[in-house]
Motif scaffolding. Structure first.
Motif, PDB file in Angstrom:
ATOM      1  N   UNK A  62      23.409  16.875 -51.469  1.00 54.87           N
ATOM      2  CA  UNK A  62      24.580  16.906 -50.589  1.00 54.87           C
ATOM      3  C   UNK A  62      25.022  18.346 -50.298  1.00 54.87           C
ATOM      4  N   UNK A  63      25.519  18.549 -49.087  1.00 49.94           N
ATOM      5  CA  UNK A  63      26.011  19.864 -48.672  1.00 49.94           C
ATOM      6  C   UNK A  63      27.534  19.867 -48.798  1.00 49.94           C
ATOM      7  N   UNK A  64      28.051  20.785 -49.604  1.00 47.80           N
ATOM      8  CA  UNK A  64      29.494  20.952 -49.777  1.00 47.80           C
ATOM      9  C   UNK A  64      29.956  22.072 -48.845  1.00 47.80           C
ATOM     10  N   UNK A  65      30.911  21.778 -47.974  1.00 44.13           N
ATOM     11  CA  UNK A  65      31.451  22.747 -47.021  1.00 44.13           C
ATOM     12  C   UNK A  65      32.673  22.134 -46.368  1.00 44.13           C
ATOM     13  N   UNK A  66      33.730  22.851 -46.123  1.00 43.95           N
ATOM     14  CA  UNK A  66      34.041  24.243 -46.422  1.00 43.95           C
ATOM     15  C   UNK A  66      34.755  24.430 -47.756  1.00 43.95           C
ATOM     16  N   UNK A  67      34.600  23.452 -48.633  1.00 44.89           N
ATOM     17  CA  UNK A  67      35.252  23.527 -49.937  1.00 44.89           C
ATOM     18  C   UNK A  67      34.322  22.951 -50.983  1.00 44.89           C
ATOM     19  N   UNK A  68      34.245  23.616 -52.126  1.00 39.96           N
ATOM     20  CA  UNK A  68      33.491  23.092 -53.252  1.00 39.96           C
ATOM     21  C   UNK A  68      34.446  22.375 -54.201  1.00 39.96           C
ATOM     22  N   UNK A  69      34.033  21.222 -54.680  1.00 45.30           N
ATOM     23  CA  UNK A  69      34.794  20.414 -55.645  1.00 45.30           C
ATOM     24  C   UNK A  69      36.191  20.133 -55.097  1.00 45.30           C
ATOM     25  N   UNK A  70      37.172  20.164 -55.985  1.00 46.23           N
ATOM     26  CA  UNK A  70      38.558  19.910 -55.582  1.00 46.23           C
ATOM     27  C   UNK A  70      39.342  21.215 -55.568  1.00 46.23           C
ATOM     28  N   UNK A  71      38.657  22.313 -55.295  1.00 43.26           N
ATOM     29  CA  UNK A  71      39.286  23.630 -55.336  1.00 43.26           C
ATOM     30  C   UNK A  71      39.887  23.981 -53.973  1.00 43.26           C
ATOM     31  N   UNK A  72      40.797  23.145 -53.502  1.00 45.95           N
ATOM     32  CA  UNK A  72      41.460  23.343 -52.223  1.00 45.95           C
ATOM     33  C   UNK A  72      42.146  22.064 -51.787  1.00 45.95           C
ATOM     34  N   UNK A  73      42.611  22.040 -50.540  1.00 41.56           N
ATOM     35  CA  UNK A  73      43.391  20.916 -50.023  1.00 41.56           C
ATOM     36  C   UNK A  73      42.546  19.843 -49.339  1.00 41.56           C
ATOM     37  N   UNK A  74      41.281  20.086 -49.127  1.00 44.97           N
ATOM     38  CA  UNK A  74      40.418  19.148 -48.411  1.00 44.97           C
ATOM     39  C   UNK A  74      39.900  18.060 -49.351  1.00 44.97           C
ATOM     40  N   UNK A  75      39.259  17.021 -48.797  1.00 41.78           N
ATOM     41  CA  UNK A  75      38.612  16.039 -49.668  1.00 41.78           C
ATOM     42  C   UNK A  75      37.595  16.735 -50.572  1.00 41.78           C
ATOM     43  N   UNK A  76      37.353  16.171 -51.738  1.00 43.39           N
ATOM     44  CA  UNK A  76      36.424  16.768 -52.708  1.00 43.39           C
ATOM     45  C   UNK A  76      35.095  17.099 -52.024  1.00 43.39           C
ATOM     46  N   UNK A  77      34.649  18.326 -52.167  1.00 45.49           N
ATOM     47  CA  UNK A  77      33.409  18.871 -51.607  1.00 45.49           C
ATOM     48  C   UNK A  77      33.430  19.007 -50.088  1.00 45.49           C
TER      49      UNK A  77
END
Length: 197
Positions: free
Chosen positions: A30-45
């Motif tokens: 899977x490609x994680x973009x523009x956020x990795x894991x839960x390190x931000x406000x977007x859905x995980x990854x």
């Protein structure tokens, strides 16, 4: 899927994976973009794990196959992350080698920051047989116990319990050994390495 010349599947895919876009596929790369894991406000990854990618190029020869897939922003992605972008991933298969290249273009007027990952699921027979070489001396954050940064002091990382580590600025190739399997792993352009099970 990636079955190497020795006939062994090298990537894990869960038997429970769904391919209709309703949930992230658990397996493959899977490609994680523009956020990795839960390190931000977007859905995980981030935004791309459930998106449909389009084939934009493909070619093959006697000893290789190559495909490029692309995806871009749309109304749904801009509702979560207000940036115009295009992303592509190029995959080249050879008898005993898998190369994956991920690229992002900013199509908007303003600069944006992002994190990303190629979230590779590797197939091994027994996780307790896994040893990873090449991390000696690098600092990591331990996501299991919430501590870090710590410095890796062993010549091998053995996967003996739940493991979720982010190695920072890990600049050398890694060697994964699991029973009678060995796999070289080399990254360029991604400064961190995540080891998890």
């Amino acid at each position: 899927s990636w079955i190497a010349a020795d006939g062994r599947e090298r990537l894990f895919l869960s038997e429970k994976a769904v391919f209709d876009g309703s949930a992230p596929i658990r397996g493959g790369v899977p490609v994680c973009f523009p956020q990795f894991a839960a390190q931000g406000d977007l859905p995980k990854h981030g935004l791309l794990r459930t998106r449909r990618w389009e084939v934009t190029a493909q070619r093959s020869g006697d000893d290789y196959a190559l495909v490029t897939l692309a995806v871009g922003d749309d109304e749904a992605s801009r509702a979560l992350w207000p940036h115009a972008f295009s992303a592509d991933i190029t995959i080249m298969l050879e008898a005993d080698r898998l190369d994956i290249e991920f690229g992002v273009d900013n199509l908007g007027e303003a600069a944006f920051s992002f994190t990303g990952a190629l979230h590779t699921y590797l197939r091994v027979v027994q996780v307790e047989d896994v040893a990873i070489e090449g991390l000696y001396g690098f600092s990591y954050v331990d996501k299991v116990d919430g501590s870090g940064p710590k410095k890796d002091t062993g010549t091998q990382l053995l996967i003996e319990a739940e493991t979720d580590r982010i190695y920072q600025k890990a600049s050398r190739p890694l060697l994964l050994q699991a029973a009678n399997l060995s796999l070289g792993i080399q990254a360029d352009g991604f400064p961190d390495v995540v080891i998890w099970n």
